[in-house]
Enzyme design. Sequence first.
Site, short mmCIF file in Angstrom:
data_model
loop_
_atom_site.label_atom_id
_atom_site.label_comp_id
_atom_site.label_asym_id
_atom_site.label_seq_id
_atom_site.Cartn_x
_atom_site.Cartn_y
_atom_site.Cartn_z
N ARG A 93 0.76 -1.18 0.02
CA ARG A 93 -0.13 -0.05 -0.01
C ARG A 93 0.69 1.32 0.14
O ARG A 93 0.56 2.23 -0.70
CB ARG A 93 -0.71 0.13 1.17
CG ARG A 93 -2.20 0.85 1.04
CD ARG A 93 -2.07 2.33 1.70
NE ARG A 93 -1.57 2.07 2.93
CZ ARG A 93 -0.42 2.91 3.41
NH1 ARG A 93 0.17 3.72 2.72
NH2 ARG A 93 -0.23 2.90 4.60
N PHE A 132 8.78 10.63 -3.05
CA PHE A 132 8.59 12.02 -2.63
C PHE A 132 9.31 12.26 -1.36
O PHE A 132 9.28 11.71 -0.36
CB PHE A 132 7.15 11.98 -2.09
CG PHE A 132 6.26 13.08 -1.68
CD1 PHE A 132 5.60 14.12 -2.39
CD2 PHE A 132 6.31 13.33 -0.24
CE1 PHE A 132 5.12 15.19 -2.07
CE2 PHE A 132 5.69 14.76 0.43
CZ PHE A 132 5.06 15.48 -0.47
N GLY A 133 10.05 13.40 -1.69
CA GLY A 133 11.17 13.71 -0.70
C GLY A 133 10.99 14.85 0.13
O GLY A 133 11.23 16.03 -0.26
N PRO A 137 16.70 14.27 7.79
CA PRO A 137 17.48 13.80 8.97
C PRO A 137 16.78 14.49 9.89
O PRO A 137 16.80 13.75 11.19
CB PRO A 137 19.07 13.87 8.74
CG PRO A 137 19.25 13.86 7.40
CD PRO A 137 18.00 14.37 6.83
N GLY A 140 11.29 16.01 10.58
CA GLY A 140 10.27 15.05 9.94
C GLY A 140 8.89 15.84 10.45
O GLY A 140 8.19 16.04 9.46
N LEU A 242 0.43 15.38 1.10
CA LEU A 242 0.25 14.38 2.18
C LEU A 242 -1.12 14.11 2.56
O LEU A 242 -1.48 12.99 3.22
CB LEU A 242 1.04 14.90 3.60
CG LEU A 242 2.50 14.95 3.39
CD1 LEU A 242 3.29 15.88 4.35
CD2 LEU A 242 2.95 13.41 3.13
N GLN A 282 -15.08 -17.49 26.76
CA GLN A 282 -15.70 -15.87 27.05
C GLN A 282 -14.30 -15.14 26.85
O GLN A 282 -14.63 -14.03 25.99
CB GLN A 282 -16.29 -15.71 28.04
CG GLN A 282 -17.76 -16.73 28.24
CD GLN A 282 -18.26 -16.55 29.58
OE1 GLN A 282 -17.92 -15.83 30.51
NE2 GLN A 282 -19.45 -16.87 29.60
N GLU A 366 3.51 9.82 7.40
CA GLU A 366 2.34 10.85 7.18
C GLU A 366 1.64 11.47 8.25
O GLU A 366 0.50 11.73 8.59
CB GLU A 366 1.12 9.96 6.56
CG GLU A 366 1.83 9.11 5.36
CD GLU A 366 1.78 9.77 3.92
OE1 GLU A 366 1.54 11.00 3.97
OE2 GLU A 366 2.34 9.20 2.99
N THR A 368 2.88 12.06 12.67
CA THR A 368 2.79 10.80 14.00
C THR A 368 1.52 11.03 14.53
O THR A 368 0.71 12.03 14.29
CB THR A 368 4.00 11.12 14.87
OG1 THR A 368 3.84 12.42 15.46
CG2 THR A 368 5.37 11.28 14.01
C1 FAD Z 1 8.99 3.42 6.69
C2 FAD Z 1 8.95 4.91 6.50
C3 FAD Z 1 8.73 5.45 5.22
C4 FAD Z 1 8.51 6.78 4.96
N1 FAD Z 1 8.34 7.40 3.73
C5 FAD Z 1 8.53 8.76 3.58
C6 FAD Z 1 8.42 9.27 2.45
O1 FAD Z 1 8.19 8.41 1.12
N2 FAD Z 1 8.81 10.68 1.98
C7 FAD Z 1 9.04 11.44 3.10
O2 FAD Z 1 9.12 12.78 3.21
N3 FAD Z 1 8.92 10.97 4.53
C8 FAD Z 1 8.80 9.64 4.78
N4 FAD Z 1 8.86 8.84 6.08
C9 FAD Z 1 9.38 10.01 7.09
C10 FAD Z 1 8.01 10.24 8.13
O3 FAD Z 1 7.23 11.13 7.68
C11 FAD Z 1 8.60 10.95 9.50
O4 FAD Z 1 9.29 9.74 9.91
C12 FAD Z 1 7.64 11.48 10.26
O5 FAD Z 1 7.07 12.67 9.88
C13 FAD Z 1 8.28 11.85 11.67
O6 FAD Z 1 9.31 12.35 11.63
P1 FAD Z 1 10.64 11.85 12.37
O7 FAD Z 1 10.76 10.67 12.08
O8 FAD Z 1 11.88 12.95 12.08
O9 FAD Z 1 10.24 12.08 14.02
P2 FAD Z 1 10.32 13.49 14.70
O10 FAD Z 1 9.65 14.76 13.91
O11 FAD Z 1 11.73 13.65 15.51
O12 FAD Z 1 9.46 13.15 15.87
C14 FAD Z 1 9.96 12.06 17.11
C15 FAD Z 1 8.72 12.07 17.94
O13 FAD Z 1 8.48 13.24 18.52
C16 FAD Z 1 7.21 13.89 18.45
N5 FAD Z 1 6.91 15.14 18.40
C17 FAD Z 1 7.37 15.76 17.20
N6 FAD Z 1 6.88 17.17 17.51
C18 FAD Z 1 6.10 17.22 18.67
C19 FAD Z 1 5.48 18.01 19.23
N7 FAD Z 1 5.27 19.18 18.87
N8 FAD Z 1 4.68 17.74 20.41
C20 FAD Z 1 4.85 16.61 20.77
N9 FAD Z 1 5.55 15.57 20.25
C21 FAD Z 1 6.06 15.82 19.05
C22 FAD Z 1 6.73 12.62 17.36
O14 FAD Z 1 5.28 12.56 17.31
C23 FAD Z 1 7.43 11.46 17.70
O15 FAD Z 1 6.75 10.70 18.64
C24 FAD Z 1 8.93 7.64 6.13
C25 FAD Z 1 9.07 7.03 7.32
C26 FAD Z 1 9.17 5.89 7.64
C27 FAD Z 1 9.28 5.18 8.95
#
Ligand code: FAD
Length: 387
Positions: A93, A132-133, A137, A140, A242, A282, A366, A368
Amino acid sequence: MIAPTALFALDTLLTGEEREIRTTVRKVCDREIRPHVAGWFESGELPARELARALGGIGVLGMHLDGYGCAGLGAVAYGLACLELEAADSGLRSLVSVQGSLAMYAIWKYGSEEQKREWLPAMAAGERIGCFGLTEPDFGSDPAGMRTTAKREGGDWVLSGTKMWITNGSVADVAVVWARTDEGIRGFLVPAGTPGFTVNDIKHKISLRASVTSELVLDGVRLPDAAVLPGARGLSGPLGCLNEARFGIVFGAMGAALDCLETAIAYAGDREVFARPLSSFQLTQEKLADMALELGKGLLLAVHLGRLKEAGTLTSEQVSAGKLNNVREALEIARKCRTLLGASGVTLEYPVIRHAVNLESVLTYEGTSEIHTLVLGKALTGIAAFH
Ligand SMILES: Cc1cc2nc3c(=O)[nH]c(=O)nc-3n(C[C@H](O)[C@H](O)[C@H](O)COP(=O)(O)OP(=O)(O)OC[C@H]3O[C@@H](n4cnc5c(N)ncnc54)[C@H](O)[C@@H]3O)c2cc1C
């Protein structure tokens, strides 16, 4: 015995065409995906090109878009296709979501006529793959902080930066890359093989193993002005894409949950404990009933949001509500089904643990679950608590 979806008479809400599309996608999944997917998951290798062609052949790539070789079908039909694909594996998917709702949608919505003609028909057919980038690092959940830049040099653009966690990255023919410019955030079409553009696969994932995830490195990538998406300015460009992909997840997550529940019901009927079928206890029936309730509510919510989307009134807050609820409940269902399978639940012989670990990624990408919670908090209070 009745099927969990029959409990809610879900089919009465669907048109004949929508049911046919669901059957077509299910058949392809049964024939081309289900027999192999546990092996792909175990090896971490996916025949993405062959799959893209097979899925393009039945018209699911960009199926909710109009023209340029796309089928122009409704939101519920698209959602049901996502459901069937994710019932096979969230990685499949993801391939389809990224292709149709992120890469193709970006070109369809914001691209020039030339860009649409060049990319969309071949992407709809599965002959070309897109990624889609947006994520980096260090950025997110907060993509506004992105460090990737695109600078004008004469009539060209020069892109530098790194994108992380990009689905379909190393198999993509074109990357839609979002970068910071003097005019705000803009989108660029970066063809694979452009000098300065390298892609590295991310290894050692324990989730979404039947999906390609990559790092994109842009080191002084020179592109002509024709590579910029003319219709997108600011963060609303990528966020609009998104929103499309999240809608598919509202349905898709329920597909993973349904596959888990059907597996658990069959297992509990066959498995004897204390000289009786597990399903006759049950405690087991309470688990199954609770899961069927959450599944049914999630499916009804998905169809309702689909009808709103078809009417053109669906809001991004409603999509957040659907993504948050349905992924959270699907993960809960997968974990509960896993308990019913006992030790067998931890092996790839059954799909349940695979769905459970896949849904951990779906919970994060998409937007968290925390970010969607804050979206709803803002909608309910008028106060943004992100910063
Ligand atoms: C398998 C996979 C495929 C992916 N594919 C794509 C793709 O095709 N294109 C793309 O662009 N991205 C992609 N992503 C990236 C994904 O969208 C990001 O991982 C996601 O947006 C979260 O960003 P991060 O991992 O940097 O976590 P962070 O942003 O660092 O978050 C870490 C934690 O902090 C929490 N947090 C952040 N801000 C707050 C806040 N204000 N208050 C409270 N809690 C907070 C988050 O909810 C999370 O629990 C993919 C990720 C995975 C795992």
